[in-house]
Scaffold this motif. Structure first.
Motif, PDB file in Angstrom:
ATOM      1  N   ASP A 120       3.047 -31.524  24.876  1.00  0.00           N
ATOM      2  CA  ASP A 120       4.443 -31.835  25.184  1.00  0.00           C
ATOM      3  C   ASP A 120       4.594 -32.412  26.586  1.00  0.00           C
ATOM      4  OD1 ASP A 120       3.648 -29.542  26.342  1.00  0.00           O
ATOM      5  OD2 ASP A 120       5.459 -28.383  25.898  1.00  0.00           O
ATOM      6  N   ARG A 121       3.490 -32.506  27.322  1.00  0.00           N
ATOM      7  CA  ARG A 121       3.615 -33.030  28.685  1.00  0.00           C
ATOM      8  C   ARG A 121       3.380 -34.534  28.750  1.00  0.00           C
ATOM      9  NH1 ARG A 121      -0.464 -30.000  32.208  1.00  0.00           N
ATOM     10  NH2 ARG A 121      -1.752 -30.997  30.637  1.00  0.00           N
ATOM     11  N   ALA A 122       2.500 -35.045  27.898  1.00  0.00           N
ATOM     12  CA  ALA A 122       2.218 -36.480  27.863  1.00  0.00           C
ATOM     13  C   ALA A 122       2.178 -36.928  26.414  1.00  0.00           C
ATOM     14  CB  ALA A 122       0.881 -36.762  28.533  1.00  0.00           C
ATOM     15  N   TYR A 123       2.778 -38.051  26.123  1.00  0.00           N
ATOM     16  CA  TYR A 123       2.806 -38.550  24.751  1.00  0.00           C
ATOM     17  C   TYR A 123       2.980 -40.064  24.780  1.00  0.00           C
ATOM     18  CZ  TYR A 123       7.772 -38.028  25.903  1.00  0.00           C
ATOM     19  OH  TYR A 123       8.985 -38.087  26.550  1.00  0.00           O
ATOM     20  N   GLN A 124       2.770 -40.683  23.638  1.00  0.00           N
ATOM     21  CA  GLN A 124       3.006 -42.127  23.534  1.00  0.00           C
ATOM     22  C   GLN A 124       4.394 -42.323  22.928  1.00  0.00           C
ATOM     23  OE1 GLN A 124      -0.577 -44.475  22.421  1.00  0.00           O
ATOM     24  NE2 GLN A 124      -1.383 -42.562  21.611  1.00  0.00           N
ATOM     25  N   GLU A 125       5.109 -43.310  23.456  1.00  0.00           N
ATOM     26  CA  GLU A 125       6.460 -43.541  22.937  1.00  0.00           C
ATOM     27  C   GLU A 125       6.713 -45.036  22.757  1.00  0.00           C
ATOM     28  OE1 GLU A 125      10.259 -41.335  24.343  1.00  0.00           O
ATOM     29  OE2 GLU A 125      10.442 -43.367  25.168  1.00  0.00           O
ATOM     30  N   CYS A 126       7.335 -45.377  21.644  1.00  0.00           N
ATOM     31  CA  CYS A 126       7.697 -46.768  21.357  1.00  0.00           C
ATOM     32  C   CYS A 126       8.709 -47.254  22.397  1.00  0.00           C
ATOM     33  CB  CYS A 126       8.300 -46.827  19.958  1.00  0.00           C
ATOM     34  SG  CYS A 126       8.916 -48.461  19.544  1.00  0.00           S
ATOM     35  N   ILE A 127       8.483 -48.471  22.915  1.00  0.00           N
ATOM     36  CA  ILE A 127       9.390 -48.965  23.966  1.00  0.00           C
ATOM     37  C   ILE A 127      10.714 -49.463  23.405  1.00  0.00           C
ATOM     38  CG2 ILE A 127       7.435 -49.678  25.425  1.00  0.00           C
ATOM     39  CD1 ILE A 127       8.361 -52.619  24.879  1.00  0.00           C
ATOM     40  N   ASN A 128      10.786 -49.616  22.088  1.00  0.00           N
ATOM     41  CA  ASN A 128      12.014 -50.117  21.464  1.00  0.00           C
ATOM     42  C   ASN A 128      13.067 -49.004  21.489  1.00  0.00           C
ATOM     43  OD1 ASN A 128      14.021 -50.898  19.741  1.00  0.00           O
ATOM     44  ND2 ASN A 128      12.671 -51.242  17.972  1.00  0.00           N
ATOM     45  N   PHE A 154       4.120 -40.505  19.569  1.00  0.00           N
ATOM     46  CA  PHE A 154       2.793 -40.268  19.007  1.00  0.00           C
ATOM     47  C   PHE A 154       1.991 -39.464  20.029  1.00  0.00           C
ATOM     48  CE2 PHE A 154       4.545 -44.285  17.625  1.00  0.00           C
ATOM     49  CZ  PHE A 154       4.467 -44.191  16.235  1.00  0.00           C
ATOM     50  N   SER A 155       1.052 -38.714  19.508  1.00  0.00           N
ATOM     51  CA  SER A 155       0.235 -37.881  20.393  1.00  0.00           C
ATOM     52  C   SER A 155      -0.695 -38.740  21.257  1.00  0.00           C
ATOM     53  CB  SER A 155      -0.599 -36.941  19.528  1.00  0.00           C
ATOM     54  OG  SER A 155      -1.627 -36.381  20.285  1.00  0.00           O
ATOM     55  N   VAL A 156      -1.050 -38.239  22.424  1.00  0.00           N
ATOM     56  CA  VAL A 156      -2.048 -38.960  23.239  1.00  0.00           C
ATOM     57  C   VAL A 156      -3.449 -38.821  22.641  1.00  0.00           C
ATOM     58  CG1 VAL A 156      -0.862 -38.936  25.479  1.00  0.00           C
ATOM     59  CG2 VAL A 156      -2.281 -36.990  24.836  1.00  0.00           C
ATOM     60  N   MET A 162      -0.405 -40.148  36.652  1.00  0.00           N
ATOM     61  CA  MET A 162      -0.879 -40.645  35.340  1.00  0.00           C
ATOM     62  C   MET A 162      -1.593 -39.514  34.584  1.00  0.00           C
ATOM     63  SD  MET A 162      -3.784 -43.195  36.927  1.00  0.00           S
ATOM     64  CE  MET A 162      -2.823 -43.896  38.237  1.00  0.00           C
ATOM     65  N   PRO A 163      -0.897 -38.385  34.423  1.00  0.00           N
ATOM     66  CA  PRO A 163      -1.569 -37.172  33.944  1.00  0.00           C
ATOM     67  C   PRO A 163      -1.631 -37.060  32.417  1.00  0.00           C
ATOM     68  CG  PRO A 163       0.683 -36.671  34.584  1.00  0.00           C
ATOM     69  CD  PRO A 163       0.511 -38.142  34.788  1.00  0.00           C
ATOM     70  N   PHE A 164      -2.309 -38.004  31.765  1.00  0.00           N
ATOM     71  CA  PHE A 164      -2.404 -37.936  30.303  1.00  0.00           C
ATOM     72  C   PHE A 164      -3.688 -37.256  29.842  1.00  0.00           C
ATOM     73  CE2 PHE A 164      -4.352 -41.954  31.554  1.00  0.00           C
ATOM     74  CZ  PHE A 164      -5.576 -41.874  30.898  1.00  0.00           C
ATOM     75  N   TYR A 165      -4.650 -37.067  30.755  1.00  0.00           N
ATOM     76  CA  TYR A 165      -5.953 -36.476  30.407  1.00  0.00           C
ATOM     77  C   TYR A 165      -5.806 -34.953  30.302  1.00  0.00           C
ATOM     78  CZ  TYR A 165      -5.570 -35.767  35.395  1.00  0.00           C
ATOM     79  OH  TYR A 165      -5.102 -35.402  36.620  1.00  0.00           O
TER      80      TYR A 165
END
Ligand code: F0G
Length: 491
Positions: free
Chosen positions: A3-11, A18-20, A79-82
């Protein structure tokens, strides 16, 4: 999903997440580009940018020391997605410098002390791409990728090949016919990447590799082009280093050449986040400079008034321009081969960056690119032609009184002078030492490590075979001949 980092559609009309832990290059719902997003309230965000200064004294061979040494990862809280620091891939990239360029300032008509050059050519593979690769390779490692690939005008392939060899992954690069500079090609071959010269231009190469990554999963390709949102996370660090070199104060302007428009997109995201986090007072203005022979962004923004418009991009304008290009069999053409791109995949994100940074777009012709590349070299260490476009763009914006000589300006020099020595030698002597028009070998190379490029038609089956796959991999896979560069719905 974390829940801290995720992928999100820019639209903004979709915003699917979506999950990282997924490797994606577009939104599964509407086909638009993706962003990496963070829930900052659940993350340890520094209270001020000066926090990062403590890392200047920590370097070493343990995990934290290695990561602190990197000019990308020393800003890792942004950039804390790892998952943990052990995920992080680094080869000591991003130790580049901002140089005050007073002699050049005088030549282009800036006041003394106001012009700065950010030398991204000082990266390990000689270009700014080394900022994005460690982030994308970190993600590739997180998802267990074995083969990484890109289409490239040269620098992405050099950087990918270097990181792939050090990370012990198979690197595959697609280059177009005719234009890649020897410096960049020699790097991809030397670092052992499987190099395919596709008979077509960069846009055709990107369309193919994207198609294979998405539609032929049996090939197991992890795509490293800038449609990969993780790569752009790393490229944000160029802006952090500029702030760092200026005692955390924003300049008035950032000027950058525009090709596939990943870099300017990353810059816009960096500043939008820093502002949201209260870490900067002022967002600089952005100038994106196209080459006249590859000027899609300039045409769309200045002739067709295309804007981000809070996400309601008028896609018909883009579709119409591209259809016209197809009809006229248009291919971009510029001496700045790095930015010879007519269908920039990050176009919507670039429009958003222009909105965030109150940006402008201009184009400069090849003569201006050559003259300003030479001028940079004359007054310091040099850059490749595409980077010369930044300084040529500055001169134009000064003439147009969009930029004033008393404002502070940073021109990004994206690639090293030695990437494209042929252009330099031709400029000074008139002698054209190359053009790699055809890589089909005239004689057999016989070095023990010779890694010959494979020349192949722009045909899916032939390309799959050249990549070591077989056509049975295509059975049952719905493979469109052309993968739309325009994401399906909105853009
Ligand atoms: N400058 C250089 C030296 C480049 O290599 C590139 C892109 C750009 C500027 C443009 O950056 O795409 O983020 O707008 N080179 C890519 C490549 C396309 O394949 O090496 P962008």
């Amino acid at each position: 999903m974390s829940d801290r980092a995720y992928q999100e559609c820019i639209n903004p009309f979709c915003r699917a997440t979506f999950s990282v832990t997924e490797a994606r290059v577009s939104c599964g719902t509407c086909g638009s580009l993706l962003d990496i997003k963070y829930d900052w309230s659940k993350l340890p965000v520094p209270k001020s940018l000066a926090y990062f200064e403590h890392r200047w004294s920590t370097k070493g061979n343990d995990t934290s020391g290695r990561v602190d040494f990197s000019g990308v990862w020393r800003f890792r809280e942004l950039m804390p997605f790892y998952r943990t620091e052990d995920d992080i891939v680094t080869i000591g990239e991003g130790r580049t410098q901002l140089q005050q360029a007073d002699l050049l300032a005088r030549q282009v008509g800036m006041n003394k002390g106001n012009l700065f050059l950010q030398y991204e050519g000082l990266n390990p593979s000689g270009s700014f791409k080394d900022n994005g690769m460690p982030a994308a390779f970190t993600h590739a490692r997180m998802v267990g990728a074995k083969r990484v690939a890109c289409a490239s005008t040269g620098n992405t392939s050099a950087s990918l090949a270097m990181f792939a060899s050090l990370a012990e992954l198979q690197g595959i690069v697609f280059i177009g016919s005719g234009k890649i500079s020897f410096g960049k090609l020699s790097q991809a071959l030397d670092y052992g990447a499987l190099t395919l010269q596709i008979k077509g231009d960069f846009d055709a190469c990107l369309r193919r590799i994207r198609q294979i990554a998405v539609d032929v999963p049996a090939m197991g390709i992890y795509l490293m082009n800038s449609v990969n949102p993780f790569r752009l996370e790393g490229q944000k660090s160029i802006m952090y280093r500029i702030l760092e070199a200026r005692n955390w104060e924003s300049p008035d302007w950032i000027i950058v050449p525009g090709g596939n428009l990943g870099n300017c997109s990353a810059f816009g995201k960096a500043f939008a986040e820093l502002k949201e986090l209260g870490l900067i007072k002022k967002i600089p203005r952005l100038a994106v400079i196209n080459a006249g022979g590859a000027n899609t962004l300039n045409v769309l923004v200045n002739e067709h008034q295309l804007t981000w418009n809070k996400g309601e991009v008028e896609c018909e304008k883009i579709g119409k321009l591209y259809a016209g290009m197809d009809e006229a069999h248009y291919h971009p053409n510029t001496v700045a081969s790095a930015i010879e791109i007519s269908r920039p995949v990050n176009l919507p994100k670039a429009l958003r960056a222009i909105e965030v940074m109150n940006g402008v777009v201009r184009e400069v012709d090849d003569d201006a690119i050559l003259e300003h590349r030479a001028l940079v070299a004359r007054y310091g260490f040099g850059c490749e032609p595409a980077s010369g476009a930044s300084v040529a763009g500055l001169r134009l914006l000064l003439e147009q009184q969009v930029i004033s000589p008393s404002e502070s300006v940073v021109c990004i020099l994206t690639g090293h002078e030695l990437k494209d020595p042929n252009v330099t030698v031709k400029y000074h002597t008139g002698v054209d030492m190359k053009s790699v028009q055809d890589l089909a070998p005239k004689t057999e190379p016989h070095g023990k490590l010779s890694n010959r490029p494979i020349v192949v038609e722009d045909d899916l089956e032939l390309i799959i075979k050249a990549m070591g796959g077989d056509v049975s991999m295509l059975k049952g896979v719905k493979v469109p001949q052309h993968h739309s560069i325009l994401p399906v719905r909105e853009y």
